[in-house]
Design a protein around this motif. Structure first.
Motif: not given
Length: 152
Positions: A38-56
């Motif tokens: 469904w996307g990426l979860f980063n720990t530094a800083p904590p956040n999530a990016t959905y796959i759709w947002d990442f690519f588009f």
């Protein structure tokens, strides 16, 4: 009798969406990135990016190896659809379901390998291991029977 995915196998297939397919670490204080379907979860800083947002939305000029991620998502979704058809209608070719899982695993291995050749980065392809284990455990016995029927 046609091969089909039973409920327990379908649940295992669905659970693959809940595990990180790749864990990417940055040795210079960059934290860890977990790659999911469904996307990426980063720990530094904590956040999530959905796959759709990442690519588009957020990213332009991606390196070619990143496209292994949506390829693996598409293959995984194809395997889920194939498993669902087997569960609901009793008609499934386990070679298709298992094969799609293997391709998704190879794509995740490619993503991890190419990410890891960059300085100060390492990727652990957990999805590759998970996809191959599920393909072997759930679909290889039925696929092997199908191959034997075709060649005999």
């Amino acid at each position: 009798m046609p091969d089909r995915t039973d409920r327990a196998s379908f649940v295992v297939l669905l659970l693959l969406v809940a595990i990180p397919w790749s864990v990417q670490t940055f040795s210079r204080g960059g934290g860890t990135t977990f790659v999911f379907a469904w996307g990426l979860f980063n720990t530094a800083p904590p956040n999530a990016t959905y796959i759709w947002d990442f690519f588009f939305v957020y990213t332009q000029g991606l390196p070619g190896y990143i496209y292994a991620w949506p390829l693996s998502v598409c293959c995984y979704l194809g395997a889920v659809v194939s498993g669902f058809v087997g569960l609901v209608f009793g008609r499934e070719d386990p070679r298709v379901t298992g094969g799609l899982l293997v391709v998704a695993g190879v794509a995740q291995l490619s993503l991890a390998r190419d990410f890891s050749v960059q300085p100060y980065r390492t990727a652990w392809p957990l999805g590759t291991f998970a996809f191959l284990v599920v393909a072997w455990w759930l679909y290889w016995p039925a696929a092997k029977r199908r191959f034997q029927q075709v060649w005999s």
